[in-house]
Design an enzyme around this catalytic site. Structure first.
Site, short mmCIF file in Angstrom:
data_model
loop_
_atom_site.label_atom_id
_atom_site.label_comp_id
_atom_site.label_asym_id
_atom_site.label_seq_id
_atom_site.Cartn_x
_atom_site.Cartn_y
_atom_site.Cartn_z
N ASP A 20 27.32 -60.63 58.26
CA ASP A 20 26.61 -59.70 57.37
C ASP A 20 26.23 -60.49 56.13
O ASP A 20 26.84 -61.50 55.80
CB ASP A 20 27.41 -58.42 57.03
CG ASP A 20 28.86 -58.62 56.70
OD1 ASP A 20 29.20 -59.68 56.14
OD2 ASP A 20 29.67 -57.71 56.98
N GLU A 48 42.06 -65.67 60.94
CA GLU A 48 42.32 -65.90 59.51
C GLU A 48 43.70 -66.49 59.22
O GLU A 48 44.44 -65.97 58.39
CB GLU A 48 42.10 -64.59 58.72
CG GLU A 48 40.70 -64.05 58.87
CD GLU A 48 40.49 -62.68 58.22
OE1 GLU A 48 41.38 -62.21 57.50
OE2 GLU A 48 39.40 -62.10 58.44
N ASN A 90 39.22 -67.55 64.98
CA ASN A 90 38.20 -66.85 64.18
C ASN A 90 38.59 -66.85 62.70
O ASN A 90 39.73 -66.53 62.36
CB ASN A 90 38.13 -65.40 64.69
CG ASN A 90 36.97 -64.62 64.16
OD1 ASN A 90 35.82 -65.07 64.25
ND2 ASN A 90 37.21 -63.44 63.60
N HIS A 141 30.73 -63.73 56.80
CA HIS A 141 30.48 -62.66 55.82
C HIS A 141 29.89 -63.38 54.61
O HIS A 141 30.61 -63.93 53.78
CB HIS A 141 31.79 -61.95 55.43
CG HIS A 141 32.40 -61.20 56.56
ND1 HIS A 141 31.83 -60.04 57.05
CD2 HIS A 141 33.50 -61.43 57.30
CE1 HIS A 141 32.57 -59.58 58.04
NE2 HIS A 141 33.59 -60.41 58.22
N GLU A 152 31.01 -62.26 62.82
CA GLU A 152 31.10 -61.08 61.94
C GLU A 152 29.99 -61.12 60.90
O GLU A 152 30.21 -60.81 59.72
CB GLU A 152 32.48 -61.03 61.26
CG GLU A 152 33.64 -61.03 62.23
CD GLU A 152 34.99 -60.76 61.59
OE1 GLU A 152 35.03 -60.32 60.42
OE2 GLU A 152 36.02 -60.98 62.27
O1 G3I Z 1 41.87 -44.63 60.34
C1 G3I Z 1 42.45 -44.44 59.03
C2 G3I Z 1 42.33 -43.05 58.59
O2 G3I Z 1 43.09 -42.24 59.45
C3 G3I Z 1 42.80 -42.93 57.15
O3 G3I Z 1 42.61 -41.63 56.69
C4 G3I Z 1 42.04 -43.91 56.26
C5 G3I Z 1 42.54 -43.86 54.82
O4 G3I Z 1 42.52 -45.15 54.24
O5 G3I Z 1 42.21 -45.18 56.76
C6 G3I Z 1 41.73 -45.35 58.08
O6 G3I Z 1 41.93 -46.65 58.46
C7 G3I Z 1 41.08 -47.64 57.90
C8 G3I Z 1 40.37 -48.35 59.03
O7 G3I Z 1 39.59 -49.39 58.49
C9 G3I Z 1 39.46 -47.43 59.82
O8 G3I Z 1 38.42 -46.96 59.03
C10 G3I Z 1 41.91 -48.59 57.10
O9 G3I Z 1 42.46 -47.94 55.96
C11 G3I Z 1 41.08 -49.76 56.66
O10 G3I Z 1 41.92 -50.77 56.08
C12 G3I Z 1 40.37 -50.36 57.85
O11 G3I Z 1 39.55 -51.39 57.38
C13 G3I Z 1 39.15 -52.35 58.33
C14 G3I Z 1 39.64 -53.72 57.87
O12 G3I Z 1 39.10 -54.74 58.71
C15 G3I Z 1 41.16 -53.83 57.96
O13 G3I Z 1 41.60 -53.70 59.28
C16 G3I Z 1 37.62 -52.31 58.39
O14 G3I Z 1 37.21 -51.07 58.98
C17 G3I Z 1 37.12 -53.49 59.24
O15 G3I Z 1 35.71 -53.53 59.20
C18 G3I Z 1 37.68 -54.78 58.70
O16 G3I Z 1 37.26 -55.84 59.52
C19 G3I Z 1 37.63 -57.17 59.14
C20 G3I Z 1 37.90 -57.95 60.40
O17 G3I Z 1 38.86 -57.30 61.19
C21 G3I Z 1 38.35 -59.38 60.08
N1 G3I Z 1 37.40 -60.04 59.22
C22 G3I Z 1 37.02 -59.31 58.00
C23 G3I Z 1 36.54 -57.90 58.36
C24 G3I Z 1 36.10 -57.14 57.10
O18 G3I Z 1 37.17 -56.94 56.23
#
Ligand code: G3I
Length: 357
Positions: free
Chosen positions: A271, A164, A205, A241, A269
């Site tokens: 969906d 990105e 990507n 997406h 990715e």
């Molecule tokens: O693990 C912590 C947890 O300890 C805490 O209590 C909680 C409270 O917010 O957060 C948890 O972390 C979260 C993590 O996902 C695990 O669930 C983060 O806040 C959250 O921001 C994170 O979101 C991820 C996001 O990327 C940002 O990294 C999503 O799961 C993930 O599916 C998403 O994936 C992205 C790809 O990397 C890039 N392309 C888009 C895609 C969708 O947004």
């Protein structure tokens, strides 16, 4: 075709009632019922079919883990290799989640795709607060990439090296990396990854390549530039997406223009949102399920039409509607994946299989 469908032909005999004066007529009605044998899975697709997997769910949810093992031939690390997860403190790496995913994949004969070595998001505070010269930032970038890639050398087959880097209007995103190192850090990121594992396949990507021609063009210009300079880049990741009402023409253009570079193409990715307008009252209906299935099928068909050698595979982002990032991120009901929240196959599942027939 590597899988067989069992076609059951149910012949229903319709006997028309008649008066004494008419002759009795028997008209056969042939209704083909396509039944997918239980042993056919997404692993049987003619290219790798994967999902991004969540380390916590693999650890705590046996049904999720069983589904992942049963269905997919490739696994992408959803969050386990992001900077904040794997390198939370300066000089301190935590490979626990990534190692668990890699070990599961290797034990079950699955390819592993590493996501992601460089992104503007999911950075730990020590990086966003880092004070240093350009050389210090370069060292930070290089050390991170080479430590992470080196840790999994020979095990992780491929990487999203840079994720990105562009805005939807085709300009470079003003990320911390661009601010500190300029836009050509991208080329060096690929070189650093290649030095750490010369056999790993390296991808750029990004999302939005189906709806923004400006962004698509910027990405194609970048990868063609890297190729012409001999920078080790092997593929383009189309995140995809997307949404059920995105045009097939836009999706096909993204796939065919990426393939025209000669690089491998990973739908990385996938969906398909059914509720892109955030309607809080929307419910999942048979009509939506059919539209969903039709879009999955058309994407698979368009992808299957590019040269085989360039088909790196299709990966869905998450496994089921229960673990999709979309309902959480947008606070709305949605059903983007081929498995429902009870881990059952949806119409989209069969549509994926049908897309390569
Ligand atoms: O693990 C912590 C947890 O300890 C805490 O209590 C909680 C409270 O917010 O957060 C948890 O972390 C979260 C993590 O996902 C695990 O669930 C983060 O806040 C959250 O921001 C994170 O979101 C991820 C996001 O990327 C940002 O990294 C999503 O799961 C993930 O599916 C998403 O994936 C992205 C790809 O990397 C890039 N392309 C888009 C895609 C969708 O947004």
């Amino acid at each position: 075709m590597r899988y067989l469908n069992l076609v059951l032909v149910a012949v229903l005999l319709s006997v028309s009632s008649c008066s004494k004066s008419k002759q009795t007529s028997i008209a056969p009605i042939v209704t083909p019922i396509v039944v997918n044998p239980v042993n056919t899975t997404l692993k049987d697709m003619p290219f790798k079919f994967g999902a991004s997997v969540n380390a916590r769910l693999l650890e705590n949810n046996p049904a999720y883990k069983a589904l992942v093992i049963k269905e997919f031939s490739s696994l992408t690390t959803e969050n386990a290799l992001k900077f904040a997860t794997v390198h939370p403190l300066e000089g301190h790496y935590d490979f626990t989640d990534a190692t668990n995913i890699v070990n599961l994949a290797l034990a079950n004969g699955k390819r592993i795709h590493g996501h992601t070595l460089n992104w503007y998001k999911s950075l730990p505070a020590w990086v966003t607060n880092f004070q240093g010269t350009t050389a210090d930032w370069e060292n930070l970038l290089k050390t991170h990439i080479q430590t992470v890639v080196g840790q999994f050398k020979g095990k992780i087959a491929s990487w999203d090296v840079v994720n990105e880097a562009f805005e939807d209007d085709g300009t470079y995103r003003n990320s911390i990396w661009v601010q500190k190192l300029g836009t050509d850090y991208i080329a060096r990121a690929f070189e650093y990854a290649h030095q750490a594992d010369p056999n790993a396949l390296l991808f750029y990507n990004d999302y939005g390549q189906e709806y923004s021609t400006a962004k698509r063009t910027a990405i194609l210009n970048l990868v063609n530039n890297l190729k012409s300079r001999g920078i080790p880049i092997h593929g383009i990741g189309l995140q995809m997406h997307t949404r059920y009402n995105q045009s097939d023409a836009n999706i096909t253009s993204a796939i065919t223009t990426a393939a025209a570079t000669g690089l491998m193409v990973h739908i990385s990715e996938l969906d398909i949102a059914l509720n892109p307008d955030n309607n809080q009252a929307l419910t999942y209906t048979a009509t939506l399920a059919e539209q969903h299935a039709a879009k999955y099928k058309s994407i698979v068909k368009a992808y299957y039409a590019i040269p085989k050698a360039q088909q790196y595979g299709i990966t869905t982002w998450n496994v089921t509607d229960a673990d999709s990032w979309i309902p959480t991120e947008y606070s709305r009901p949605d059903w983007p994946l081929p498995f429902d929240a009870s881990y059952q196959r949806k119409a989209a599942y069969q549509a994926i299989l049908d897309g390569v027939k």
